[in-house]
Design a protein around this motif. Sequence first.
Motif, PDB file in Angstrom:
ATOM      1  N   ASP A  10      19.547   6.572  65.109  1.00  0.00           N
ATOM      2  CA  ASP A  10      19.571   6.821  66.548  1.00  0.00           C
ATOM      3  C   ASP A  10      19.039   5.622  67.321  1.00  0.00           C
ATOM      4  OD1 ASP A  10      19.967   8.866  68.741  1.00  0.00           O
ATOM      5  OD2 ASP A  10      17.861   8.335  69.057  1.00  0.00           O
ATOM      6  N   ALA A  38      27.349   8.400  58.823  1.00  0.00           N
ATOM      7  CA  ALA A  38      27.584   9.625  59.585  1.00  0.00           C
ATOM      8  C   ALA A  38      26.563   9.773  60.707  1.00  0.00           C
ATOM      9  CB  ALA A  38      27.534  10.839  58.665  1.00  0.00           C
ATOM     10  N   ALA A  39      25.289   9.472  60.422  1.00  0.00           N
ATOM     11  CA  ALA A  39      24.245   9.585  61.441  1.00  0.00           C
ATOM     12  C   ALA A  39      24.460   8.582  62.563  1.00  0.00           C
ATOM     13  CB  ALA A  39      22.867   9.385  60.810  1.00  0.00           C
ATOM     14  N   ASP A  58      27.453   9.681  64.713  1.00  0.00           N
ATOM     15  CA  ASP A  58      27.067  10.771  65.607  1.00  0.00           C
ATOM     16  C   ASP A  58      26.222  10.253  66.771  1.00  0.00           C
ATOM     17  OD1 ASP A  58      26.697  13.743  66.163  1.00  0.00           O
ATOM     18  OD2 ASP A  58      24.606  13.123  65.902  1.00  0.00           O
ATOM     19  N   GLU A  81      28.372   8.279  69.264  1.00  0.00           N
ATOM     20  CA  GLU A  81      29.189   9.165  70.104  1.00  0.00           C
ATOM     21  C   GLU A  81      28.343   9.822  71.183  1.00  0.00           C
ATOM     22  OE1 GLU A  81      32.350  12.862  69.482  1.00  0.00           O
ATOM     23  OE2 GLU A  81      31.861  11.509  67.829  1.00  0.00           O
ATOM     24  N   ARG A  82      27.131  10.255  70.827  1.00  0.00           N
ATOM     25  CA  ARG A  82      26.255  10.885  71.810  1.00  0.00           C
ATOM     26  C   ARG A  82      25.843   9.921  72.903  1.00  0.00           C
ATOM     27  NH1 ARG A  82      21.802  11.503  69.931  1.00  0.00           N
ATOM     28  NH2 ARG A  82      21.940  11.245  67.664  1.00  0.00           N
ATOM     29  N   TYR A 118      33.571   4.668  59.396  1.00  0.00           N
ATOM     30  CA  TYR A 118      33.945   5.385  60.615  1.00  0.00           C
ATOM     31  C   TYR A 118      34.532   4.408  61.623  1.00  0.00           C
ATOM     32  CZ  TYR A 118      31.450   9.658  59.262  1.00  0.00           C
ATOM     33  OH  TYR A 118      31.032  10.800  58.621  1.00  0.00           O
TER      34      TYR A 118
END
Length: 292
Positions: A88, A112-113, A116, A119-120, A284
Amino acid sequence: MHSDDWHLTDDLDAFLTRARDFLHSRPALHTVPLTVTESLRTRGMQVYGDAAAPYFGVLERDGEVQAAYFRTPPHSLVVTPLTPEEADSLAAHLAGVGHPLPGVTGEHTTAAALADAWERRTGAPATLRERQRLYRLGELTEPGPVPEGRPRIAGAADRAQLACWYDEFAQAVGEPRASQDPGEWADARIAYGGITLWESLDGTPLSMAGVTPQVAGQIRVAPVYTPSHLRGRGYAGAVTTEVSRAARATGAAEVLLFTDLANPTSNALYQRIGYRAVADFAVYDFEGGADS
């Protein structure tokens, strides 16, 4: 954790000074950062020509590097394993510096983290493109009957063939076409004997397998390619066995390779040769993050 814990640079030497011990601490999991930065160090940053310049970053706390990333446009970001909190904070850091980001490659939970978190923070949708598995060579075993032919290290006379096969390989795996000139790729591999061919008894090339230069005690087998009309005859297994044997003979502590988990044939082949799973990785794509 704050995004300010991450430090960005376009100075390869400064990055390696800071990150070298960390990268060498886990040579298998860090194989891609190790081999790519070694290539940039020895061949020079100009290898990327007109593409945007590579950049690098580290996560540093209390004077110790905890993680690292790099990007060689037009490729995706490559990142070492992270906790969710670190992922993050990296997303916040990368969004803050404003570089375009087409995607990420890394250990699967890390990728994956980060996808995510990206995207946030940016609203850019992330899509899983590929699942990979990293293997380490255990006991080397012939995968089956050896096909007719023989191995040979590629030389200058093979340049056109290697360039053609590299271009075909890049298209097959979805590598950005602008990433590297196929002829320059061939020249670099020929210069250190980095490609072995499996050829017929009359000297016709049938398959190829490459290896990266040894760094931090590890060598990675890449790429392995057989033209589609020659597959299923044992050539890839034979040439991969040969380069794996040669890599081990150099004294490398670890001989590694990646596979696409969507290809059961190659995964089964490498396991028959003696490769054992180390970790899963993922790629990704981020919408709207391509370089202009």
